[in-house]
Design an enzyme around this catalytic site. Structure first.
Site, PDB file in Angstrom:
ATOM      1  N   ASP A  49      94.674  25.135  44.480  1.00  0.00           N
ATOM      2  CA  ASP A  49      95.795  25.674  43.717  1.00  0.00           C
ATOM      3  C   ASP A  49      96.983  24.726  43.831  1.00  0.00           C
ATOM      4  O   ASP A  49      96.807  23.530  44.033  1.00  0.00           O
ATOM      5  CB  ASP A  49      96.138  27.074  44.250  1.00  0.00           C
ATOM      6  CG  ASP A  49      96.579  28.026  43.159  1.00  0.00           C
ATOM      7  OD1 ASP A  49      97.664  27.806  42.592  1.00  0.00           O
ATOM      8  OD2 ASP A  49      95.850  28.989  42.864  1.00  0.00           O
ATOM      9  N   HIS A  94     102.458  29.311  42.368  1.00  0.00           N
ATOM     10  CA  HIS A  94     101.253  30.088  42.066  1.00  0.00           C
ATOM     11  C   HIS A  94     100.331  30.230  43.273  1.00  0.00           C
ATOM     12  O   HIS A  94      99.823  31.322  43.558  1.00  0.00           O
ATOM     13  CB  HIS A  94     100.511  29.413  40.915  1.00  0.00           C
ATOM     14  CG  HIS A  94      99.293  30.137  40.433  1.00  0.00           C
ATOM     15  ND1 HIS A  94      98.023  29.846  40.892  1.00  0.00           N
ATOM     16  CD2 HIS A  94      99.133  31.126  39.526  1.00  0.00           C
ATOM     17  CE1 HIS A  94      97.146  30.622  40.284  1.00  0.00           C
ATOM     18  NE2 HIS A  94      97.785  31.408  39.439  1.00  0.00           N
ATOM     19  N   SER A 139      94.201  35.479  37.604  1.00  0.00           N
ATOM     20  CA  SER A 139      94.420  34.783  38.881  1.00  0.00           C
ATOM     21  C   SER A 139      94.537  35.788  40.009  1.00  0.00           C
ATOM     22  O   SER A 139      93.990  35.605  41.105  1.00  0.00           O
ATOM     23  CB  SER A 139      95.709  33.967  38.831  1.00  0.00           C
ATOM     24  OG  SER A 139      95.537  32.730  38.216  1.00  0.00           O
TER      25      SER A 139
END
Length: 566
Positions: free
Chosen positions: A160, A202, A394
């Site tokens: 990520d 994120h 996600s």
């Protein structure tokens, strides 16, 4: 909330960014979109007729250097309040009556109104003043905790944007040692940035869903597996851009070092819009190799729904656990759950496979901020100081990765095929009976960990050759290299066999080589420099995330990180 362009050229890529699926601090209401000819048009979601006086808006431009939209704001009696290059535009205030004129002005890609909005049908659940994130109860992770499984002893690798060392994860971020230099760091850094910190925002959010322990909230906001360890593989920097080659290298590292760090689960909350067959694609080959090595691979389905054939790569792979999203409406009972439009549907575009495999909560989820990150600065509607809300597949994938950690603690030695079967066999009926929307159903952590019937998944499947096109694996969006040391964009657009290290891809070496620690240190991935990746041009389109249960957020740039912020 970002706008889907009606063009067939969807802006996904693992040349990637986050498809942000969240309601911004004040939920953005889309007012414009780019038409087929590139001319902005008014769209659904106009200003309420009762709106009066000045309003705050976010404006995205078709071209970053075009100052025409700023001049239009001034001509309409407004003023620019802040430049926002990260979203290709600016913030402004202007008379409410002038907003639609601005949306139609030359050079304007989209205008979003900065105003409060509550989710239809569940005002309390969606109100910023009363956040409710109950996914551990919805998937019965809390019951697994009571039975003694918290994910302790299991490492979840997260490919990520990095994971920041925040209190809810402190002491459980795996420290990685470079055998050749002796250097110890809190991530495997393939991003081109010098730090392991999550400068985008994120990865930390996803890590909190997987394994946050609620330290900053007195245990209120816990992840699915609060005892699990997190190993961060950082592949993107502050603007969220990365290339497929970054992901391939990260997966090879995970396979090479899985035994050393006890990696049992690999979370990929990302994807591309590639339609290359999984039978030959390099990214599919990589996830299958991880699977064969004994690692359960969990992948987000993507946020490109609700149309069929919108599952992204590598979620299109027959081996992996592909996760779609439901909206639990902020309540533990299942009767009021909904299926959001953003969650992608099968079958897969190239091979016609049934996907997703199952679903998990992915709407209005509370998880960790990454202080100082790009998303943290852009969306400041924090929850209890250390958290925020977000939506997307996600988030749903993060829930299932946490559940997988619970299962592996409760069942040491469980193989990925057995784990996948147990998840499907114990999944509960949910908002739809369409397997192309919800797969086997809603994940049940307690049932999968302690009550699954005998059986294994994936029997008789053919393996990917990995000899397909690296370029086709990327999908439609292109990135380019930059040099953080010099502070300049090198302008080399990645395509063909070119990787994020400005080296040439060797498919035969990739598919025939052994993936072990000694061979890792002799690979080009290790010996060549990783450049920072940025977006090539302004292709930052997104999606208008209006689902059956309301508005899910603002896809402010990029499109392959399948989550976003409220």
């Amino acid at each position: 909330m970002q706008i889907r362009r009606p063009s067939s050229r969807l802006p996904a890529a693992l040349a990637m960014a986050l498809v942000l699926a969240a309601v911004p601090p004040a939920t953005a209401m889309g007012l414009a979109r780019t038409g087929l000819a590139g001319v902005p048009q008014a769209v659904a979601g106009p200003l309420p007729t009762a709106a009066r006086g000045a309003v705050r808006v976010l404006v995205q431009k078709l071209a970053a250097r075009d100052l025409g939209p700023e001049r239009t704001v001034a001509r309409l009696g407004g003023r620019v309040t802040r430049e926002l290059p990260i979203v290709g535009g600016f913030a402004a205030t202007l008379p409410a009556a002038a907003v639609e004129r601005l949306a139609r002005a030359s050079g304007v890609r989209a205008v979003s109104r900065d105003g409060r909005m509550r989710v239809q049908g569940s005002l309390a659940a969606s109100s910023p003043s009363t956040p409710r994130s109950v996914y551990p109860q919805v998937v019965r992770a809390d019951a697994a905790w009571k039975a003694g499984a918290t994910g302790s002893g299991v490492t979840v690798a997260i490919v990520d944007t990095g994971v920041s060392d925040v209190p809810d994860l402190h002491g459980r971020l795996v420290q990685v040692t470079d055998d050749l230099t002796g250097q110890v760091s809190s991530c495997v850094n393939l991003s081109g940035e010098p730090s392991c910190d999550d400068s985008y925002g994120h990865g930390t959010f996803v890590a909190g869903i997987v394994a946050g322990n609620g330290a900053s909230s007195g245990g209120k906001w816990k992840g699915a597996a609060p005892g699990a360890r997190i190993l961060s593989l950082k592949i993107a920097g502050r603007d969220g851009a990365a290339d497929v080659s970054n992901v391939l290298a990260a997966i090879q590292w995970v396979v090479s070092f899985k035994d050393r760090y006890g990696i049992g689960v690999l979370n990929l909350s990302l994807g591309t819009d590639s339609t290359q067959s999984a039978s030959v694609d390099p990214l599919n080959y990589a996830v299958e190799r991880a699977w064969a090595a004994g690692i359960a691979v969990v992948v987000s389905a993507s946020n490109r729904g609700p149309d069929p054939r919108t599952i992204s790569k590598p979620g299109d792979d027959p081996y992996v656990i592909t996760v779609g999203a439901i909206d639990d409406n902020g309540t533990a009972p299942l009767g009021d759950d909904r299926l959001p439009d953003f969650s992608s549907r099968g079958p897969t575009a190239a091979d016609g496979l049934a996907k997703p495999d199952l679903v998990a909560p992915g709407a209005h989820v509370v998880s960790l901020r990454a202080p100082g990150s790009a998303i943290d600065a852009a969306f400041t509607n924090y929850v209890d100081g250390s958290y925020r809300k977000g939506s997307g597949t996600s988030m749903a994938a993060g829930v299932v990765s946490g559940v997988a950690a619970l299962m592996l603690e409760a069942n040491p030695g469980m193989t990925p095929d057995r784990l996948k079967y147990a998840l499907a066999a114990t999944a509960r009926a949910t908002v739809s009976t369409d397997p192309m929307a919800v797969g086997a159903g809603l994940v049940d952590a307690y049932g999968a960990s302690f009550g699954a019937p005998a059986g294994v998944a994936n029997q008789g499947l053919a393996r990917s050759s990995g000899l397909g096109s690296l370029d086709l694996s990327r999908g439609t969006v292109r990135t380019q290299t930059s040099d953080p040391l010099l502070g300049v964009v090198l302008g080399v657009v990645l395509g063909g066999l070119l990787t994020a290290q400005l080296a040439l891809w060797d498919p035969l070496g990739w598919t025939t080589g052994s993936w072990t620690p000694p061979t890792w240190y002799s690979t080009g991935w290790y010996t060549s420099r990783w450049y920072r990746i940025t977006w090539a041009g302004n292709d930052w389109g997104g999606y208008n995330w209006r689902g059956a249960s309301g508005w899910y957020g603002s896809a402010w740039y990029g499109s392959a990180w399948y989550g976003g912020w409220e």
